[in-house]
Scaffold this motif. Structure first.
Motif, PDB file in Angstrom:
ATOM      1  N   TYR A   1       0.825  -1.211   0.000  1.00  0.00           N
ATOM      2  CA  TYR A   1       0.000   0.000   0.000  1.00  0.00           C
ATOM      3  C   TYR A   1       0.861   1.264   0.000  1.00  0.00           C
ATOM      4  CZ  TYR A   1      -3.981  -3.028   0.968  1.00  0.00           C
ATOM      5  OH  TYR A   1      -4.953  -3.997   0.880  1.00  0.00           O
ATOM      6  N   ASN A   2       2.042   1.183   0.577  1.00  0.00           N
ATOM      7  CA  ASN A   2       2.941   2.342   0.589  1.00  0.00           C
ATOM      8  C   ASN A   2       3.446   2.694  -0.805  1.00  0.00           C
ATOM      9  OD1 ASN A   2       2.706   2.595   3.348  1.00  0.00           O
ATOM     10  ND2 ASN A   2       4.576   1.441   3.800  1.00  0.00           N
ATOM     11  N   LEU A   3       3.282   1.774  -1.750  1.00  0.00           N
ATOM     12  CA  LEU A   3       3.717   2.029  -3.125  1.00  0.00           C
ATOM     13  C   LEU A   3       2.697   2.841  -3.909  1.00  0.00           C
ATOM     14  CD1 LEU A   3       5.158  -1.505  -3.974  1.00  0.00           C
ATOM     15  CD2 LEU A   3       6.484   0.591  -3.605  1.00  0.00           C
ATOM     16  N   GLN A   4       1.483   2.977  -3.364  1.00  0.00           N
ATOM     17  CA  GLN A   4       0.474   3.751  -4.078  1.00  0.00           C
ATOM     18  C   GLN A   4       0.790   5.228  -4.000  1.00  0.00           C
ATOM     19  OE1 GLN A   4      -3.640   3.015  -3.076  1.00  0.00           O
ATOM     20  NE2 GLN A   4      -4.405   4.499  -4.571  1.00  0.00           N
ATOM     21  N   ASN A   5       0.802   5.880  -5.164  1.00  0.00           N
ATOM     22  CA  ASN A   5       1.055   7.310  -5.255  1.00  0.00           C
ATOM     23  C   ASN A   5      -0.097   7.919  -6.044  1.00  0.00           C
ATOM     24  OD1 ASN A   5       2.404   9.796  -6.746  1.00  0.00           O
ATOM     25  ND2 ASN A   5       3.645   9.366  -4.944  1.00  0.00           N
ATOM     26  N   GLY A   6      -1.203   8.163  -5.378  1.00  0.00           N
ATOM     27  CA  GLY A   6      -2.385   8.638  -6.082  1.00  0.00           C
ATOM     28  C   GLY A   6      -2.922   7.558  -7.000  1.00  0.00           C
ATOM     29  N   THR A   7      -2.856   7.799  -8.301  1.00  0.00           N
ATOM     30  CA  THR A   7      -3.361   6.838  -9.282  1.00  0.00           C
ATOM     31  C   THR A   7      -2.236   6.013  -9.906  1.00  0.00           C
ATOM     32  OG1 THR A   7      -3.269   8.561 -10.990  1.00  0.00           O
ATOM     33  CG2 THR A   7      -5.362   8.269  -9.835  1.00  0.00           C
ATOM     34  N   ASP A   8      -1.042   6.104  -9.341  1.00  0.00           N
ATOM     35  CA  ASP A   8       0.114   5.359  -9.847  1.00  0.00           C
ATOM     36  C   ASP A   8       0.673   4.448  -8.765  1.00  0.00           C
ATOM     37  OD1 ASP A   8      -0.262   7.166 -11.880  1.00  0.00           O
ATOM     38  OD2 ASP A   8       1.583   8.277 -11.519  1.00  0.00           O
ATOM     39  N   ILE A   9       1.564   3.559  -9.205  1.00  0.00           N
ATOM     40  CA  ILE A   9       2.438   2.805  -8.307  1.00  0.00           C
ATOM     41  C   ILE A   9       3.842   3.377  -8.488  1.00  0.00           C
ATOM     42  CG2 ILE A   9       3.466   0.552  -7.801  1.00  0.00           C
ATOM     43  CD1 ILE A   9       0.499   0.701  -7.117  1.00  0.00           C
ATOM     44  N   ARG A  10       4.498   3.738  -7.387  1.00  0.00           N
ATOM     45  CA  ARG A  10       5.867   4.256  -7.477  1.00  0.00           C
ATOM     46  C   ARG A  10       6.684   3.759  -6.301  1.00  0.00           C
ATOM     47  NH1 ARG A  10       5.153  10.642  -9.263  1.00  0.00           N
ATOM     48  NH2 ARG A  10       4.098  10.242 -11.244  1.00  0.00           N
ATOM     49  N   GLY A  11       7.945   3.396  -6.583  1.00  0.00           N
ATOM     50  CA  GLY A  11       8.811   2.923  -5.522  1.00  0.00           C
ATOM     51  C   GLY A  11      10.270   3.039  -5.902  1.00  0.00           C
ATOM     52  N   ILE A  12      11.124   2.717  -4.942  1.00  0.00           N
ATOM     53  CA  ILE A  12      12.575   2.740  -5.161  1.00  0.00           C
ATOM     54  C   ILE A  12      12.974   1.380  -5.724  1.00  0.00           C
ATOM     55  CG2 ILE A  12      14.821   3.136  -4.118  1.00  0.00           C
ATOM     56  CD1 ILE A  12      12.949   5.517  -3.943  1.00  0.00           C
TER      57      ILE A  12
ATOM     58  N   PRO B   1      13.773  10.687 -10.099  1.00  0.00           N
ATOM     59  CA  PRO B   1      15.161  10.278 -10.356  1.00  0.00           C
ATOM     60  C   PRO B   1      15.283   8.829 -10.832  1.00  0.00           C
ATOM     61  CG  PRO B   1      15.023  11.541  -8.327  1.00  0.00           C
ATOM     62  CD  PRO B   1      13.605  11.308  -8.778  1.00  0.00           C
ATOM     63  N   TYR B   2      16.441   8.499 -11.377  1.00  0.00           N
ATOM     64  CA  TYR B   2      16.670   7.231 -12.075  1.00  0.00           C
ATOM     65  C   TYR B   2      16.401   6.007 -11.220  1.00  0.00           C
ATOM     66  CZ  TYR B   2      21.016   6.611  -9.462  1.00  0.00           C
ATOM     67  OH  TYR B   2      21.925   6.429  -8.458  1.00  0.00           O
ATOM     68  N   TYR B   3      16.566   6.129  -9.890  1.00  0.00           N
ATOM     69  CA  TYR B   3      16.439   4.947  -9.034  1.00  0.00           C
ATOM     70  C   TYR B   3      14.981   4.600  -8.718  1.00  0.00           C
ATOM     71  CZ  TYR B   3      16.901   8.916  -5.762  1.00  0.00           C
ATOM     72  OH  TYR B   3      16.793  10.134  -5.138  1.00  0.00           O
ATOM     73  N   TYR B   4      14.052   5.414  -9.135  1.00  0.00           N
ATOM     74  CA  TYR B   4      12.627   5.097  -8.995  1.00  0.00           C
ATOM     75  C   TYR B   4      12.135   4.296 -10.201  1.00  0.00           C
ATOM     76  CZ  TYR B   4      11.698   8.421  -5.173  1.00  0.00           C
ATOM     77  OH  TYR B   4      11.667   9.087  -3.971  1.00  0.00           O
ATOM     78  N   ASN B   5      11.056   3.570 -10.001  1.00  0.00           N
ATOM     79  CA  ASN B   5      10.239   3.077 -11.094  1.00  0.00           C
ATOM     80  C   ASN B   5       8.824   2.909 -10.571  1.00  0.00           C
ATOM     81  OD1 ASN B   5       9.554   2.311 -13.690  1.00  0.00           O
ATOM     82  ND2 ASN B   5      11.301   0.942 -13.916  1.00  0.00           N
ATOM     83  N   GLY B   6       7.919   2.608 -11.482  1.00  0.00           N
ATOM     84  CA  GLY B   6       6.532   2.487 -11.072  1.00  0.00           C
ATOM     85  C   GLY B   6       5.677   1.915 -12.182  1.00  0.00           C
TER      86      GLY B   6
END
Length: 507
Positions: free
Chosen positions: A7-18, A118-123
């Motif tokens: 659930y911490n990966l939810q960023n509004g309507t996206d999934i984003r994480g390190i 930044p480059y180290y994120y993806n989603g």
């Protein structure tokens, strides 16, 4: 595994994480989470489609972890007997188009991207033909993913099966042809129908994201001189600058390139091309309020008196400009999905609205599925650029009457993560009370989020909006002033009002 990690990966309507190791943050998005979320999306989609032979497209931007995540997603989907379209490096808007384009007609689409981060994120972003998933939809996907995260998976999926169920699709080629044809037909040049941009020098700065295609597959095909374009090749380390039309370094880079190469226009995209910005021949940025003004002028030529939906931090001067053209200025909340959904709501209620656009560069048009698409936005503007050239004019002439604030600034206040919602509510109440007792300020009643305060000439001569960040434990203050030193006057008032808060509450 603690399900809160998903659930911490939810960023509004996206999934984003390190997704990559870095100096400041721990990795929290790996193949394990990606596979579970993919299973969640499959089950969510299956519940809605009620068919077993689903077809899902998968695309990536230039990020280093994109190919690996794509392989995991495709293999997971094939395990459910899904027909997969591998679209390779794509744009987020083009991935939506796979749900509606002839030759694709997918039931769902998955774009692997973390936008301008930044480059180290993806989603991950998800689409159906109804559009991008809403915040509540993502929550449902994660609910289903949590059921899968710790399940032991002994299914053996052979590479031959993956190849049998996967079709490589030239999405960007197909999507570019749509843009090219639209520009040709709308310009309808009597001199050269196929090359309506001939005689124009237009360069692209893709920031090494996914937008480099626009130079070769759109501008070059239409006859523009694109010499001087930069950072076209995908590179997930983003070695030159962050691909972001709001980033000062990025805008300075494209500005310098435009002036150095004596260009008519410079185009800059964010990483996954759902946002864009421009630089005119004089090196002036056409982003934020100026970009909204340009596309508003174009839309209002086609649809008189239509409503233009913007976000809460758009300028008062922009509102005056839109009204001067006969349009209605409708300022709403921050967040691209918020402005899009508001535009859709207005249309459903009988109020004509042909565009929703955020100051960040997200622009969605009714004629294009209300899809926030940077490439489509630029294509729409290029049609007008080509027509203006025939009249001996340029893009700057469209917004010559747009006034700008003397000063503007954004301030972010970091709050304690433990009780930031309580602190932010207290801050809003505190500032509201201070405004009520100050004769030089008044609350704007026609406001959709946080508090918006109008300041007279004795204190700032402008306005400020104080709101909670959409995704972080922060308060955001946007200030606009029509006099020198006005920002200092307004920010001093805010600072004094918040001086009672302790260091551990406001960091």
């Amino acid at each position: 595994m603690d399900n809160n990690c998903l659930y911490n990966l939810q960023n509004g309507t996206d999934i984003r994480g390190i997704a990559l190791k870095n100096d400041s943050q721990e990795i929290n998005l790996t193949d394990k989470e990606v596979k579970a979320i993919t299973k969640g999306f499959y089950k969510w989609l299956l519940n809605r489609k009620k068919i077993n032979n689903l077809k899902i497209s998968v695309g990536i931007d230039s990020r280093l972890t994109g190919s690996g995540f794509k392989h995991s997603i495709i293999k997971t989907l094939v395990g459910y007997n899904v027909c997969v379209y591998d679209c390779n490096i794509s744009t987020t808007p083009a991935m939506f188009m796979t749900t509606v384009m002839d030759g694709y007609q997918c039931d769902g689409a998955i774009m692997i991207t973390a936008s301008h981060l930044p480059y180290y994120y993806n989603g991950i972003k998800f689409f159906t033909k109804e559009g991008g998933l809403e915040k509540s939809d993502i929550k449902e996907v994660l609910d289903l993913a949590c059921e899968e995260i710790d399940k032991e998976d002994n299914t053996i999926i052979r590479d031959t099966e993956v190849r049998r169920m996967t079709t490589i699709k030239p999405l960007i080629d197909d999507y570019s042809k749509i843009l090219v044809q639209k520009i040709r037909e709308c310009v309808n040049s009597k001199e050269d129908f196929n090359k309506p941009l001939k005689g124009l020098k237009i360069i692209v700065d893709a920031g090494n994201g996914a937008g480099g295609f626009f130079k070769e597959k759109v501008l070059d095909v239409l006859g523009a001189d694109t010499n001087g374009s930069q950072f076209i090749d995908p590179d997930g380390m983003f070695p030159n600058h962050i691909p972001n039309p709001e980033n000062k370094e990025a805008m300075e880079s494209i500005k310098n390139a435009v002036l150095k190469n004596n260009c008519d226009l410079g185009i800059i995209f964010d990483t996954d091309v759902d946002r864009a910005g421009l630089v005119d021949k004089s090196g002036d940025a056409i982003n934020r309020n100026s970009l909204i003004a340009v596309i508003s002028a174009i839309i209002l030529e086609e649809h008189e008196k239509t409503t233009i939906v913007t976000d809460s931090v758009a300028s008062d001067h922009l509102g005056d400009f839109i009204k001067s053209l006969g349009g209605k200025y409708h300022r709403f909340k921050k967040g691209y999905k918020n402005v899009i959904n508001e535009a859709v709501r207005l249309n459903n209620e009988g109020e004509e609205c042909y565009i929703a656009i955020e100051t960040s560069g997200h622009a969605a048009m009714k004629e294009n599925y209300f899809l926030d698409d940077g490439a489509y936005l630029i294509s729409k503007i290029l049609i007008k650029v080509a027509k203006l050239k025939i009249e001996g004019k340029s893009i700057e002439d469209l917004i010559s009457n747009l006034k700008h604030p003397v000063e503007e600034k954004e301030i972010r206040i970091k709050l304690s993560e433990q009780n930031y919602k309580e602190i932010s509510n207290n801050i809003l109440n505190e500032v509201t009370n201070a405004v009520d007792s100050n004769e030089n300020m008044q609350l704007d009643k026609n406001n959709k989020e946080g508090i918006r305060v109008v300041c007279n000439k004795n204190l700032g001569d402008g306005w400020f909006i104080l709101r909670c960040s959409l995704h972080e434990p922060k308060m955001v203050i946007n200030i606009e002033s029509n006099k020198n030193g006005g920002i200092q006057e307004i920010s001093s008032f805010i600072k004094e009002t918040l001086s009672k808060y302790k260091a551990h509450e406001i960091k």
